[in-house]
Design a protein around this motif. Structure first.
Motif, PDB file in Angstrom:
ATOM      1  N   GLY A   1      88.926 -40.330  68.166  1.00 48.37           N
ATOM      2  CA  GLY A   1      89.927 -41.112  67.459  1.00 48.37           C
ATOM      3  C   GLY A   1      90.513 -40.396  66.256  1.00 48.37           C
ATOM      4  O   GLY A   1      91.554 -40.796  65.731  1.00 48.37           O
TER       5      GLY A   1
ATOM      6  N   ASP B   1      94.735 -36.035  67.477  1.00 50.96           N
ATOM      7  CA  ASP B   1      95.909 -36.282  68.288  1.00 50.96           C
ATOM      8  C   ASP B   1      96.028 -35.150  69.303  1.00 50.96           C
ATOM      9  O   ASP B   1      95.420 -34.087  69.143  1.00 50.96           O
ATOM     10  CB  ASP B   1      97.179 -36.316  67.430  1.00 50.96           C
TER      11      ASP B   1
ATOM     12  N   ASN C   1     100.371 -37.871  71.068  1.00 51.79           N
ATOM     13  CA  ASN C   1      99.613 -39.060  71.440  1.00 51.79           C
ATOM     14  C   ASN C   1      98.232 -38.989  70.801  1.00 51.79           C
ATOM     15  O   ASN C   1      97.761 -37.909  70.406  1.00 51.79           O
ATOM     16  CB  ASN C   1      99.442 -39.156  72.952  1.00 51.79           C
ATOM     17  N   LYS C   2      97.574 -40.130  70.708  1.00 49.09           N
ATOM     18  CA  LYS C   2      96.179 -40.126  70.285  1.00 49.09           C
ATOM     19  C   LYS C   2      95.318 -39.572  71.419  1.00 49.09           C
ATOM     20  O   LYS C   2      95.549 -39.883  72.593  1.00 49.09           O
ATOM     21  CB  LYS C   2      95.717 -41.537  69.933  1.00 49.09           C
TER      22      LYS C   2
ATOM     23  N   SER D   1      92.448 -40.414  72.107  1.00 46.27           N
ATOM     24  CA  SER D   1      91.735 -41.532  72.716  1.00 46.27           C
ATOM     25  C   SER D   1      92.518 -42.166  73.865  1.00 46.27           C
ATOM     26  O   SER D   1      91.949 -42.868  74.697  1.00 46.27           O
ATOM     27  CB  SER D   1      91.413 -42.592  71.653  1.00 46.27           C
TER      28      SER D   1
ATOM     29  N   THR E   1      95.636 -32.671  64.063  1.00 46.40           N
ATOM     30  CA  THR E   1      95.578 -33.838  63.188  1.00 46.40           C
ATOM     31  C   THR E   1      96.897 -33.903  62.425  1.00 46.40           C
ATOM     32  O   THR E   1      97.719 -32.982  62.492  1.00 46.40           O
ATOM     33  CB  THR E   1      94.412 -33.738  62.183  1.00 46.40           C
TER      34      THR E   1
ATOM     35  N   VAL F   1     103.537 -40.728  66.499  1.00 44.79           N
ATOM     36  CA  VAL F   1     102.548 -40.976  67.541  1.00 44.79           C
ATOM     37  C   VAL F   1     103.142 -41.944  68.561  1.00 44.79           C
ATOM     38  O   VAL F   1     103.542 -43.054  68.217  1.00 44.79           O
ATOM     39  CB  VAL F   1     101.250 -41.558  66.955  1.00 44.79           C
TER      40      VAL F   1
END
Length: 298
Positions: free
Chosen positions: A21, A24, A37-38, A40, A68, A92
């Motif tokens: 989490g 990115d 995108n993340k 996760s 990040t 994001v």
């Protein structure tokens, strides 16, 4: 894999999935689009795969990397341009099935060949300029009186700024954080340049000169990525020739220079692949000692 598709990137992920989490994932395409995108979002991917980014027309993926919001993104093009911008200049995305946003504005006939994630250093343009000049002067002094002039090649005029006075402590801080970008042309010319010479600009511009492509250096770049002093390089040509050499044999020069001959390619032959081999620990002599490029050098 669908017919006509191929694997472009293999991306190592943090072993501790509870930290995913914090990261990115940045995508970049040949047409100059980027998407964030993340990580996760890709925690669960089945054997059939998962859509990561929608591509338009004949566009294709050229780079994927973990980042990040505190990192910078460097896109480099085949015609020797590069643009550096903050990762958080790219919003994001919540979904995964849409196109991204423009990362670099390409000239006719140009395309993105690589994306790199760079650490962001808290330094002013004046400090970066002063540090690069200091570091180049030190390398030239260590090389001796016969050192080539391009060892201390200045940045091009568009980046000229007033020098700042640096303390010994500040020089040490900037030196510890310094990264180097390798660029290699299809004709086998290569160089390393300090990432401090790639000043940060806004996303979507045309970028700065990343490699001088005049003279014998050729007309297009084959590769561009960050390297470490202890790395080896593996280069392969369209004629099936391969060479392995130490990165410390590739000279550190200004980003607008043409560099030195790493691989002397044959007629109608070009470099098609350049791979970084991290600290192999081997003791074999490199196949090529980074011979000078003669008139092809800047």
């Amino acid at each position: 894999i669908e017919p006509g598709d191929s694997i472009k990137n293999v991306l190592p992920l943090p072993e501790d999935e509870t930290t995913w989490g914090d990261y990115d994932i940045m995508f970049a395409t040949q047409a100059g689009d980027v998407r964030r995108n993340k990580l996760s979002d890709f925690a669960t991917v089945n054997r059939a795969g998962k859509i990561a980014m929608k591509l338009e027309g004949d566009d294709r993926m050229v780079g994927v990397g973990l980042c990040t919001a505190d990192d910078d993104i460097l896109l480099t093009t085949a015609l020797g341009r590069a643009i550096r911008f903050k990762a958080d200049d790219v919003r994001v995305f919540k979904g995964r099935d849409s196109t991204g946003v423009r990362g670099v504005r390409l000239q006719d006939g140009d395309e993105v060949i690589s994306m790199a994630i760079l650490g962001r250093v808290d330094a002013t343009p004046e400090e970066r300029s002063a540090y690069v000049k200091h570091a180049n002067a030190m390398r030239k002094a260590l090389a001796g009186a016969d050192a080539e002039e391009d060892v201390a090649a200045p940045a091009e005029a568009e980046d000229e700024v007033a020098d700042a006075a640096l303390t010994v402590e500040r020089i040490a801080q900037l030196g510890a954080a310094e990264q180097f970008i390798l660029t290699v042309t299809e004709t086998g010319f290569g160089k390393r340049s300090s990432a401090y010479e790639y000043r940060r600009t806004g996303r979507g511009g045309q970028g700065l000169t990343a490699h001088g492509l005049g003279g014998r250096a050729g007309t297009r770049l084959a590769a561009a990525f960050p390297v470490e002093e202890t790395d080896d390089l593996l280069l392969v040509t369209s004629g099936g020739q391969m060479i392995r050499t130490r990165i410390d044999q590739v000279r550190i020069v200004g980003r607008s220079s043409q560099g030195v001959t790493i691989f002397r390619t044959g007629k109608d032959e070009k470099v098609v692949s350049v791979e970084r081999l991290p600290d192999s620990g081997g003791s074999d002599e490199a196949d090529v000692a980074g011979e000078e490029g003669g008139e092809g050098e800047a």
